[in-house]
Design a protein around this motif. Structure first.
Motif, PDB file in Angstrom:
ATOM      1  N   VAL A 305      77.720 -11.386  35.290  1.00  8.81           N
ATOM      2  CA  VAL A 305      76.367 -11.591  34.765  1.00  8.81           C
ATOM      3  C   VAL A 305      75.647 -12.708  35.516  1.00  8.81           C
ATOM      4  O   VAL A 305      74.464 -12.592  35.856  1.00  8.81           O
ATOM      5  CB  VAL A 305      76.419 -11.876  33.246  1.00  8.81           C
ATOM      6  N   LEU A 306      76.384 -13.776  35.834  1.00  7.33           N
ATOM      7  CA  LEU A 306      75.755 -14.850  36.616  1.00  7.33           C
ATOM      8  C   LEU A 306      75.349 -14.321  37.990  1.00  7.33           C
ATOM      9  O   LEU A 306      74.284 -14.662  38.507  1.00  7.33           O
ATOM     10  CB  LEU A 306      76.713 -16.041  36.758  1.00  7.33           C
ATOM     11  N   SER A 307      76.192 -13.477  38.568  1.00  4.69           N
ATOM     12  CA  SER A 307      75.862 -12.932  39.891  1.00  4.69           C
ATOM     13  C   SER A 307      74.569 -12.117  39.824  1.00  4.69           C
ATOM     14  O   SER A 307      73.766 -12.125  40.740  1.00  4.69           O
ATOM     15  CB  SER A 307      77.001 -12.074  40.422  1.00  4.69           C
ATOM     16  N   LEU A 308      74.365 -11.455  38.695  1.00  2.00           N
ATOM     17  CA  LEU A 308      73.149 -10.662  38.508  1.00  2.00           C
ATOM     18  C   LEU A 308      71.914 -11.571  38.480  1.00  2.00           C
ATOM     19  O   LEU A 308      70.858 -11.227  39.022  1.00  2.00           O
ATOM     20  CB  LEU A 308      73.274  -9.895  37.188  1.00  2.00           C
ATOM     21  N   ALA A 309      72.064 -12.741  37.873  1.00  2.00           N
ATOM     22  CA  ALA A 309      70.954 -13.695  37.836  1.00  2.00           C
ATOM     23  C   ALA A 309      70.620 -14.170  39.249  1.00  2.00           C
ATOM     24  O   ALA A 309      69.446 -14.236  39.638  1.00  2.00           O
ATOM     25  CB  ALA A 309      71.315 -14.881  36.943  1.00  2.00           C
ATOM     26  N   PHE A 310      71.661 -14.486  40.038  1.00  4.28           N
ATOM     27  CA  PHE A 310      71.410 -14.913  41.415  1.00  4.28           C
ATOM     28  C   PHE A 310      70.868 -13.763  42.264  1.00  4.28           C
ATOM     29  O   PHE A 310      70.069 -13.978  43.167  1.00  4.28           O
ATOM     30  CB  PHE A 310      72.679 -15.504  42.042  1.00  4.28           C
ATOM     31  N   TYR A 311      71.311 -12.556  41.966  1.00  8.40           N
ATOM     32  CA  TYR A 311      70.760 -11.386  42.653  1.00  8.40           C
ATOM     33  C   TYR A 311      69.256 -11.318  42.418  1.00  8.40           C
ATOM     34  O   TYR A 311      68.468 -11.117  43.355  1.00  8.40           O
ATOM     35  CB  TYR A 311      71.450 -10.119  42.148  1.00  8.40           C
ATOM     36  N   GLY A 312      68.864 -11.513  41.171  1.00  8.31           N
ATOM     37  CA  GLY A 312      67.439 -11.490  40.840  1.00  8.31           C
ATOM     38  C   GLY A 312      66.674 -12.595  41.546  1.00  8.31           C
ATOM     39  O   GLY A 312      65.580 -12.384  42.071  1.00  8.31           O
ATOM     40  N   LEU A 313      67.277 -13.772  41.594  1.00  4.62           N
ATOM     41  CA  LEU A 313      66.645 -14.917  42.255  1.00  4.62           C
ATOM     42  C   LEU A 313      66.473 -14.646  43.750  1.00  4.62           C
ATOM     43  O   LEU A 313      65.389 -14.798  44.311  1.00  4.62           O
ATOM     44  CB  LEU A 313      67.504 -16.169  42.045  1.00  4.62           C
ATOM     45  N   ALA A 314      67.555 -14.210  44.395  1.00  5.01           N
ATOM     46  CA  ALA A 314      67.519 -14.016  45.850  1.00  5.01           C
ATOM     47  C   ALA A 314      66.596 -12.871  46.234  1.00  5.01           C
ATOM     48  O   ALA A 314      65.891 -12.947  47.246  1.00  5.01           O
ATOM     49  CB  ALA A 314      68.928 -13.762  46.380  1.00  5.01           C
ATOM     50  N   THR A 315      66.555 -11.801  45.420  1.00  4.05           N
ATOM     51  CA  THR A 315      65.697 -10.675  45.773  1.00  4.05           C
ATOM     52  C   THR A 315      64.235 -10.938  45.404  1.00  4.05           C
ATOM     53  O   THR A 315      63.352 -10.188  45.800  1.00  4.05           O
ATOM     54  CB  THR A 315      66.156  -9.361  45.106  1.00  4.05           C
ATOM     55  N   PHE A 316      63.973 -11.994  44.644  1.00  5.23           N
ATOM     56  CA  PHE A 316      62.585 -12.439  44.456  1.00  5.23           C
ATOM     57  C   PHE A 316      62.190 -13.377  45.593  1.00  5.23           C
ATOM     58  O   PHE A 316      61.116 -13.259  46.177  1.00  5.23           O
ATOM     59  CB  PHE A 316      62.439 -13.161  43.109  1.00  5.23           C
ATOM     60  N   GLU A 317      63.103 -14.294  45.915  1.00  3.75           N
ATOM     61  CA  GLU A 317      62.822 -15.279  46.964  1.00  3.75           C
ATOM     62  C   GLU A 317      62.592 -14.586  48.312  1.00  3.75           C
ATOM     63  O   GLU A 317      61.713 -14.974  49.085  1.00  3.75           O
ATOM     64  CB  GLU A 317      63.997 -16.251  47.060  1.00  3.75           C
ATOM     65  N   GLY A 318      63.391 -13.545  48.583  1.00  3.94           N
ATOM     66  CA  GLY A 318      63.295 -12.840  49.866  1.00  3.94           C
ATOM     67  C   GLY A 318      61.887 -12.342  50.156  1.00  3.94           C
ATOM     68  O   GLY A 318      61.293 -12.710  51.176  1.00  3.94           O
ATOM     69  N   ILE A 337      68.713 -21.006  55.129  1.00  6.06           N
ATOM     70  CA  ILE A 337      70.149 -21.155  54.845  1.00  6.06           C
ATOM     71  C   ILE A 337      70.368 -21.153  53.327  1.00  6.06           C
ATOM     72  O   ILE A 337      71.311 -20.546  52.820  1.00  6.06           O
ATOM     73  CB  ILE A 337      70.690 -22.472  55.458  1.00  6.06           C
ATOM     74  N   GLY A 338      69.473 -21.835  52.605  1.00  2.00           N
ATOM     75  CA  GLY A 338      69.566 -21.850  51.151  1.00  2.00           C
ATOM     76  C   GLY A 338      69.402 -20.453  50.570  1.00  2.00           C
ATOM     77  O   GLY A 338      70.141 -20.041  49.678  1.00  2.00           O
ATOM     78  N   HIS A 339      68.433 -19.713  51.106  1.00  2.00           N
ATOM     79  CA  HIS A 339      68.176 -18.352  50.636  1.00  2.00           C
ATOM     80  C   HIS A 339      69.407 -17.464  50.863  1.00  2.00           C
ATOM     81  O   HIS A 339      69.844 -16.740  49.978  1.00  2.00           O
ATOM     82  CB  HIS A 339      66.954 -17.783  51.354  1.00  2.00           C
ATOM     83  N   VAL A 340      69.957 -17.530  52.068  1.00  3.24           N
ATOM     84  CA  VAL A 340      71.129 -16.718  52.390  1.00  3.24           C
ATOM     85  C   VAL A 340      72.273 -17.044  51.429  1.00  3.24           C
ATOM     86  O   VAL A 340      72.944 -16.148  50.916  1.00  3.24           O
ATOM     87  CB  VAL A 340      71.589 -16.974  53.838  1.00  3.24           C
ATOM     88  N   HIS A 341      72.478 -18.342  51.156  1.00  4.04           N
ATOM     89  CA  HIS A 341      73.623 -18.712  50.330  1.00  4.04           C
ATOM     90  C   HIS A 341      73.387 -18.464  48.843  1.00  4.04           C
ATOM     91  O   HIS A 341      74.348 -18.249  48.109  1.00  4.04           O
ATOM     92  CB  HIS A 341      74.032 -20.157  50.610  1.00  4.04           C
ATOM     93  N   SER A 342      72.132 -18.489  48.381  1.00  2.00           N
ATOM     94  CA  SER A 342      71.919 -18.110  46.993  1.00  2.00           C
ATOM     95  C   SER A 342      72.291 -16.640  46.820  1.00  2.00           C
ATOM     96  O   SER A 342      72.816 -16.238  45.788  1.00  2.00           O
ATOM     97  CB  SER A 342      70.479 -18.389  46.538  1.00  2.00           C
TER      98      SER A 342
END
Lengths: 472, 209
Positions: A305-318, A337-342
């Motif tokens: 579930v946490l990974s899903l939250a980061f997925y949402g964050l990274a696919t918004f940031e992208g 680099i931050g974006h890639v690692h999130s």
């Protein structure tokens, strides 16, 4: 007839090993940016080579081994048949692991094709192509012999991973060999750049996004004991994802010497990509919300579930970073680099960890050795990735603003060296974040090893279901 | 036949599904990548661009070996601050002999597209061997082994130039035959320095608009 699960165990074990080694290399290069002399004048420990080793091990060692393990596990269970051509599957295993071992050594020895995330030289490119196509034969062969009528959605994503990565890898690796360890790209300059980021961005798209969405679509419903919330949404999101992602590569080349129309098209398609990306996130969150109670006690589900939250964050940031006027500040900075690692730590690594906590006890026919240790891992991973990403945001935004800042007389306000020197505290924070994340991964490796040490012989057979109508 | 029943056919035939994925995922590349790759105008060298000399080529291949492009970009964007800081913005024609391209994606150190001629050879030697001797705050690794190794110690310069000749770089057979001799007595440090000094050279050769 029993499922072929030994190969799943083998790939899982290697994936965990590569996770620890790859992240160790990552932490070491992070430390080199704070203390630049700790390469001790050794070429193999030099930043450039070690960073290439880091990305190669985590992407192709940890990531791909984890994807193949979970693909082989889930394709049998969603098809109700044993893996097709197990001998070929074992060939894929040995070919892939040997490529990572020898490829890693070659990178440290200085073999480098010079293309980001495709640095391995041509003999390894050939080995990868052969192993990958064999992976495809085993996977699609299993699907072709399935005893279910419909092909389950996780298999579409794994299928897209296999097909599109094969296409990207083969085209981007086209080169003329000069010696055994040196080749020159078939493409040059701007043309090479466009091909490379078509590859590079879609390696992110179809490997780090699509492949891991396959993992999500099988293991999230399994672990939550809930069916996928909306099947229809998953169909729409899948095709929109496969169509749109391919166009987004040129946002890596904003304001570069490539045609303007290519950049603008890449930007628009990147923005559109937000829709299918978040559609999948919504589907995942709605699925898990029906099992909210389980979330409190189950470490594997917490990771997913946490990974899903980061997925949402990274696919918004992208998509935001793909907007040219944002990109002008973020490009070339630590923000990237931050974006890639999130994405890579927060989404890919966490979902893989969660899946392994689910998978290994089942493969071993026993309970997880220590749920408490898995919970500690969860908090280490969360603290690590947050520290890492926050440090890189701070560093990246500073670089972006300071580099472009002009004074009243129209001269650049800050020297490059001053901005670089100001990065040191951020680099230190990032190193600590990486160290925490690595510590969690080591804890997991220990936990999973102890779990597996207590294994009982398990062989699981497909359930006896009546043969479906229209069986192929 | 509505959308879902149409889709039922796809999800029941693995061959159709494979075909569908292949078609749908190819469109972007066919429209956006292929036209650029096939258009010779995007691969043509600019007027002032010279092909890399054997020593520069050797230096470039060492630059690739050490992954210098991980931290150094070679791409000046057409932004005021960037042109002020580094020099004229990068043009497509400058990169016609770059296989692979080395634009990079991250500037941990400064951009190098215009570094040629900015410092002396002696400065580069010192900087590569001990970066903090010239830039105290530098976090660049030192490359002491460059001074200890002969350029082209693998004796492959001719093979490498032949591969590039095959790809259309204007090396003559005489150039290739003479190359090993030109590298004699040179170290890898000389080669990397020669390559760095060549960066941005074509922009100096060209009249500025």
């Amino acid at each position: 007839m029993k499922y072929e699960d030994r190969i799943v165990t083998a790939f899982t074990g290697c994936s965990v090993l590569w996770a620890v080694l790859g992240m160790l290399a990552g932490v070491y290069v992070a430390a080199e940016l704070v203390w630049p002399t700790i390469d001790f004048g050794l070429p193999g420990l030099s930043f450039g080579r070690l960073r290439t080793l880091h990305t190669t091990l985590v992407l192709f060692g940890f990531g791909v081994s984890g994807l193949i393990a979970t693909a082989f596990y889930s394709v049998q269970r969603t098809s109700h048949v044993r893996l097709f051509a197990p001998g070929l599957a074992w060939f894929v295993f040995y070919a892939w692991q040997l490529t990572i071992v020898l490829g890693g050594v070659s990178v440290m020895a200085g073999w480098n094709a010079g293309k980001e995330y495709a640095e391995l030289e041509w003999p390894f490119d050939l080995a990868i192509a052969v192993a990958w196509v064999s992976f495809g034969v085993v996977f699609f062969g299993t699907i072709a012999r399935r005893r279910m009528e419909a092909i389950y959605i996780s298999n579409w994503f794994y299928g897209a991973l296999i097909i599109v990565v094969a296409m990207l890898h083969i085209v981007n690796s086209l080169a003329v060999p000069a010696t055994i360890g040196k080749s020159y790209s078939l493409f040059a300059g701007s043309q090479d750049a466009i091909v490379q980021w078509w590859y590079g961005h879609n390696a992110v798209g179809f490997l780090l996004t699509g492949g891991f969405l396959g993992m999500l679509y099988y293991f999230l419903p399994k672990q939550a004991e809930q069916p996928i919330w909306s099947y229809r949404l998953s169909i729409v999101a899948f095709w929109a994802f496969v169509y749109t992602y391919i166009w987004a590569g040129p946002h890596h080349l904003h304001y570069h010497s490539i045609p303007e129309w290519v950049q603008s098209l890449g930007m628009v398609m990147s923005l559109i990509l937000l829709a299918p990306s978040w559609a999948t996130m919504v589907n995942g969150i709605m699925t898990v919300s029906a099992a909210a109670k389980k979330l409190r006690s189950d470490p594997a589900l917490k990771f997913i579930v946490l990974s899903l939250a980061f997925y949402g964050l990274a696919t918004f940031e992208g998509p935001m970073l793909a907007i040219k006027s944002v990109n002008v500040f973020s490009h070339f900075t630590e923000w990237t680099i931050g974006h890639v690692h999130s994405g890579a730590l927060g989404w890919n690594a966490l979902i893989t960890f969660g899946t392994f906590y689910f998978l290994v006890p089942r493969l071993a026919g026993t309970q997880l050795y220590s749920a408490r240790m898995a919970n500690i891992h969860f908090w280490l991973a969360l603290a690590g990735v947050l520290l890492y990403v926050l440090a890189m945001w701070g560093a990246g935004v500073s670089q972006g603003v300071l580099w472009l800042s002009l004074d009243e007389l129209g001269e650049v306000r800050f020297s490059f060296n001053d901005v670089m020197a100001a990065m040191k505290p951020y680099y230190l924070l990032r190193f600590i974040g990486g160290l925490l994340f690595l510590a969690g991964a080591v804890l997991m490796a220990f936990n999973l090893m102890r779990t597996f040490a207590g294994r009982r012989t398990v062989e699981i057979a497909p359930p006896a279901v009546p043969a479906a109508r229209g069986l192929k | 036949m509505n959308f879902l029943s149409l889709h039922k056919r796809l999800e029941r035939h693995s061959g159709l599904l494979i075909f569908g994925i292949l078609v749908v995922s190819s469109i972007g590349g066919l429209v956006q990548v292929l036209p650029i790759v096939l258009d010779d105008a995007h691969g043509a060298p600019s007027a002032g661009l010279a092909v890399y000399s054997p020593l520069e080529l050797e230096g470039r291949d060492i630059y690739i070996r050490e992954s210098c492009s991980t931290c150094h970009t070679q791409q000046v964007r057409p932004l005021l601050a960037e042109v002020k800081r580094y020099g004229p913005y990068s043009r497509t024609g400058e990169f016609a002999y770059d296989r692979p391209f080395l634009w990079g994606s991250k500037r941990t150190g400064p951009d190098l597209a215009r570094v040629g001629g900015k410092y002396s050879d002696a400065w580069h030697h010192l900087h590569l061997l001990d970066p903090r001797a010239v830039v105290p705050a530098s976090i660049m690794p030192a490359y002491p082994w460059l001074a200890q190794r002969d350029a082209d110690h693998g004796r492959s310069i001719a093979a490498r130039m032949r591969a590039l000749q095959m790809l259309g770089h204007p090396y003559t057979n005489e150039d290739i035959a003479a190359a090993p001799v030109q590298l004699e007595g040179m170290t890898e440090l000389d080669a990397v320095t020669a390559y760095l000094q060549s960066l941005g050279r074509s922009m100096h050769a060209e009249p500025q608009p």
